[in-house]
Motif scaffolding. Structure first.
Motif, PDB file in Angstrom:
ATOM      1  N   GLY A  65       5.322  -4.533   7.192  1.00 29.11           N
ATOM      2  CA  GLY A  65       4.747  -4.356   8.392  1.00 29.11           C
ATOM      3  C   GLY A  65       3.234  -4.440   8.481  1.00 29.11           C
ATOM      4  N   THR A  66       2.841  -3.361   9.175  1.00 25.01           N
ATOM      5  CA  THR A  66       1.274  -2.941   9.231  1.00 25.01           C
ATOM      6  C   THR A  66       1.020  -1.998   8.260  1.00 25.01           C
ATOM      7  OG1 THR A  66       1.672  -0.952  10.729  1.00 25.01           O
ATOM      8  CG2 THR A  66       1.557  -3.025  11.781  1.00 25.01           C
ATOM      9  N   HIS A  67       1.643  -1.714   7.418  1.00 23.00           N
ATOM     10  CA  HIS A  67       1.393  -0.766   6.122  1.00 23.00           C
ATOM     11  C   HIS A  67       1.055  -1.673   4.926  1.00 23.00           C
ATOM     12  CE1 HIS A  67       1.231   2.547   3.640  1.00 23.00           C
ATOM     13  NE2 HIS A  67       2.177   2.373   2.751  1.00 23.00           N
ATOM     14  N   ASN A  68      -0.144  -1.521   4.471  1.00 25.50           N
ATOM     15  CA  ASN A  68      -0.836  -2.119   3.308  1.00 25.50           C
ATOM     16  C   ASN A  68      -0.278  -1.274   2.012  1.00 25.50           C
ATOM     17  OD1 ASN A  68      -1.770  -4.182   5.123  1.00 25.50           O
ATOM     18  ND2 ASN A  68      -3.640  -2.712   5.228  1.00 25.50           N
ATOM     19  N   VAL A  69       0.601  -1.873   1.405  1.00 24.93           N
ATOM     20  CA  VAL A  69       1.191  -0.946   0.196  1.00 24.93           C
ATOM     21  C   VAL A  69       0.530  -1.225  -0.817  1.00 24.93           C
ATOM     22  CG1 VAL A  69       3.165  -0.676  -1.423  1.00 24.93           C
ATOM     23  CG2 VAL A  69       3.517  -0.932   1.245  1.00 24.93           C
ATOM     24  N   LEU A  70       0.117  -2.535  -1.371  1.00 26.68           N
ATOM     25  CA  LEU A  70      -0.748  -2.650  -2.534  1.00 26.68           C
ATOM     26  C   LEU A  70      -2.102  -3.780  -1.715  1.00 26.68           C
ATOM     27  CD1 LEU A  70       1.675  -4.300  -4.853  1.00 26.68           C
ATOM     28  CD2 LEU A  70       0.834  -2.013  -4.874  1.00 26.68           C
ATOM     29  N   GLN A  71      -3.393  -3.065  -2.225  1.00 31.99           N
ATOM     30  CA  GLN A  71      -4.310  -3.851  -1.770  1.00 31.99           C
ATOM     31  C   GLN A  71      -5.406  -4.379  -2.811  1.00 31.99           C
ATOM     32  OE1 GLN A  71      -6.357  -1.248   1.398  1.00 31.99           O
ATOM     33  NE2 GLN A  71      -4.541   0.436   0.923  1.00 31.99           N
ATOM     34  N   GLY A  72      -4.854  -5.403  -3.511  1.00 30.67           N
ATOM     35  CA  GLY A  72      -5.660  -6.211  -4.616  1.00 30.67           C
ATOM     36  C   GLY A  72      -5.697  -5.466  -5.980  1.00 30.67           C
ATOM     37  N   ILE A  73      -4.381  -5.582  -6.479  1.00 31.75           N
ATOM     38  CA  ILE A  73      -4.268  -5.176  -7.783  1.00 31.75           C
ATOM     39  C   ILE A  73      -4.631  -6.133  -8.988  1.00 31.75           C
ATOM     40  CG2 ILE A  73      -2.771  -4.002  -9.465  1.00 31.75           C
ATOM     41  CD1 ILE A  73      -3.190  -2.205  -7.111  1.00 31.75           C
ATOM     42  N   ASP A  74      -5.465  -5.784  -9.815  1.00 33.18           N
ATOM     43  CA  ASP A  74      -5.874  -6.663 -10.944  1.00 33.18           C
ATOM     44  C   ASP A  74      -5.677  -5.836 -12.119  1.00 33.18           C
ATOM     45  OD1 ASP A  74      -7.191  -8.970  -9.560  1.00 33.18           O
ATOM     46  OD2 ASP A  74      -8.764  -7.732  -8.962  1.00 33.18           O
ATOM     47  N   LEU A  75      -4.637  -6.584 -13.076  1.00 28.64           N
ATOM     48  CA  LEU A  75      -4.332  -6.030 -14.252  1.00 28.64           C
ATOM     49  C   LEU A  75      -3.743  -6.848 -15.159  1.00 28.64           C
ATOM     50  CD1 LEU A  75      -3.658  -2.928 -15.517  1.00 28.64           C
ATOM     51  CD2 LEU A  75      -1.469  -3.307 -14.310  1.00 28.64           C
ATOM     52  N   ASP A  76      -4.221  -6.657 -16.396  1.00 31.00           N
ATOM     53  CA  ASP A  76      -3.940  -7.495 -17.593  1.00 31.00           C
ATOM     54  C   ASP A  76      -3.308  -6.329 -18.729  1.00 31.00           C
ATOM     55  OD1 ASP A  76      -4.598  -9.925 -16.623  1.00 31.00           O
ATOM     56  OD2 ASP A  76      -6.655  -9.547 -17.702  1.00 31.00           O
ATOM     57  N   VAL A  77      -1.795  -6.812 -19.161  1.00 30.65           N
ATOM     58  CA  VAL A  77      -1.281  -6.102 -20.008  1.00 30.65           C
ATOM     59  C   VAL A  77      -0.905  -6.901 -21.228  1.00 30.65           C
ATOM     60  CG1 VAL A  77       0.809  -4.802 -20.515  1.00 30.65           C
ATOM     61  CG2 VAL A  77      -0.411  -4.711 -18.251  1.00 30.65           C
ATOM     62  N   ALA A 137       2.121   5.149  -3.178  1.00 31.54           N
ATOM     63  CA  ALA A 137       0.965   4.595  -3.942  1.00 31.54           C
ATOM     64  C   ALA A 137       1.326   3.067  -4.165  1.00 31.54           C
ATOM     65  CB  ALA A 137       0.452   5.308  -5.077  1.00 31.54           C
ATOM     66  N   GLY A 138       2.548   2.602  -4.418  1.00 28.97           N
ATOM     67  CA  GLY A 138       2.687   1.270  -4.635  1.00 28.97           C
ATOM     68  C   GLY A 138       3.290   0.990  -5.947  1.00 28.97           C
ATOM     69  N   LYS A 139       3.532   2.103  -6.708  1.00 26.11           N
ATOM     70  CA  LYS A 139       4.223   1.961  -8.100  1.00 26.11           C
ATOM     71  C   LYS A 139       5.491   1.044  -8.257  1.00 26.11           C
ATOM     72  CE  LYS A 139       4.463   6.244  -9.065  1.00 26.11           C
ATOM     73  NZ  LYS A 139       4.378   6.803  -7.829  1.00 26.11           N
ATOM     74  N   SER A 140       6.449   1.597  -7.569  1.00 28.81           N
ATOM     75  CA  SER A 140       7.700   1.032  -7.328  1.00 28.81           C
ATOM     76  C   SER A 140       7.800  -0.548  -7.055  1.00 28.81           C
ATOM     77  CB  SER A 140       8.895   1.764  -6.583  1.00 28.81           C
ATOM     78  OG  SER A 140       8.996   3.097  -7.637  1.00 28.81           O
ATOM     79  N   THR A 141       6.806  -0.652  -5.903  1.00 30.31           N
ATOM     80  CA  THR A 141       6.749  -1.965  -5.254  1.00 30.31           C
ATOM     81  C   THR A 141       6.062  -2.609  -6.305  1.00 30.31           C
ATOM     82  OG1 THR A 141       6.512  -0.995  -3.125  1.00 30.31           O
ATOM     83  CG2 THR A 141       5.578  -3.195  -3.476  1.00 30.31           C
TER      84      THR A 141
END
Length: 264
Positions: free
Chosen positions: A17-29, A43-47
């Motif tokens: 909806g209007t809730h920004n759960v993830l706001q631009g995650i950059d990650l290399d594993v 915070a968005g972990k499970s998402t």
């Protein structure tokens, strides 16, 4: 081996909806890493985990696993992934043998191979005597062990663990910690999400802290400790999330419980 990229996120965004759960995650594993993925509730972990597992697809950005963009519709990458969800549902009317054999066959194992390997793995948890009992009779800890076995039965290269120690006794927790360390040595990559800071601190060789849908810290525990001048991961977590009222909150809670609230 350490330079082989297993997982890559680029500008990952997700809205509900209007809730920004993830706001631009950059990650290399990379192969052989144990990533401690931490953050406060919401915070968005499970998402993040659900997107990487292909359980959520209405996201923006790019997700590559084993070098392939998961948005291309090819789900074959899932064959090499293991997953322990935070709240797993089991088929209670099945026995442990039936359930684990079913899971193994889903991953392409033969029935005989899956059953024999499942029994061998559960035997390490001293559960061989209940292998043919219905899961409905199992305690929470026993059920968690079945879930853990189901996530590794097919020898995955990338394992997602979301609060995997829930319900386990102290001895089992030590065993699981050693299992993760040895899997890392075998070149397995583990993405570990938990609120148990002491466990994350001890087992992770890299810690990623998510706050309000953004990465607030990324490094080894020693690096984070040096940057934030805190002696424990819990202290670093509280500093970076801005939560410093835990003692005051606890004091007020106990005052209410005991009836010793001040009138002033």
């Amino acid at each position: 081996m350490q330079n082989e990229k297993i997982l890559s996120l680029r500008d990952l965004r997700m809205n509900f909806g209007t809730h920004n759960v993830l706001q631009g995650i950059d990650l290399d594993v990379y192969r052989g890493q144990i990533i401690g993925y931490i953050g406060p509730n919401g915070a968005g972990k499970s998402t993040t985990l659900k997107i990487m597992l292909g359980l959520l697809d209405d996201y923006e950005g790019n997700v590559e696993i084993f070098g392939e963009n998961i948005a291309n519709g090819d789900v074959s990458y899932k064959r090499w992934i293991g997953y322990v969800p935070e709240n797993a549902e089991l088929y209670d009317t099945l026995t442990a043998a039936e359930y684990l054999t079913f899971v193994g066959e889903l991953y392409g194992m033969s029935r005989k191979e899956a059953e024999e390997k499942a029994l061998a793995l559960l035997t390490q948890f001293e559960m061989e005597d209940v292998f043919h009992q219905r899961i409905s009779s199992f305690s929470k800890g026993m059920r968690q062990k079945v879930i853990l076995v189901s996530s590794m039965l097919h020898n995955p290269d990338l394992i997602f663990l979301d609060e995997p120690l829930s319900g386990l006794d102290a001895n089992s927790v030590m065993v699981i910690k050693d299992i993760m360390e040895q899997l890392k040595e075998q070149g397995k990559t583990i993405f570990y999400s938990s609120h148990m800071m002491d466990i994350v601190e001890r087992i992770s060789n890299r810690i990623v802290l998510l706050v309000n849908g953004k990465i607030a810290a990324d490094g080894t525990f020693e690096e984070l400790k040096e940057q934030n001048k805190e002696g424990s991961l819990e202290g670093i977590f509280n500093q970076l999330t801005g939560f410093d009222a835990h003692k005051e909150t606890a004091e007020k809670f106990v005052q209410i419980v005991t009836g010793n609230e001040s009138n002033g």
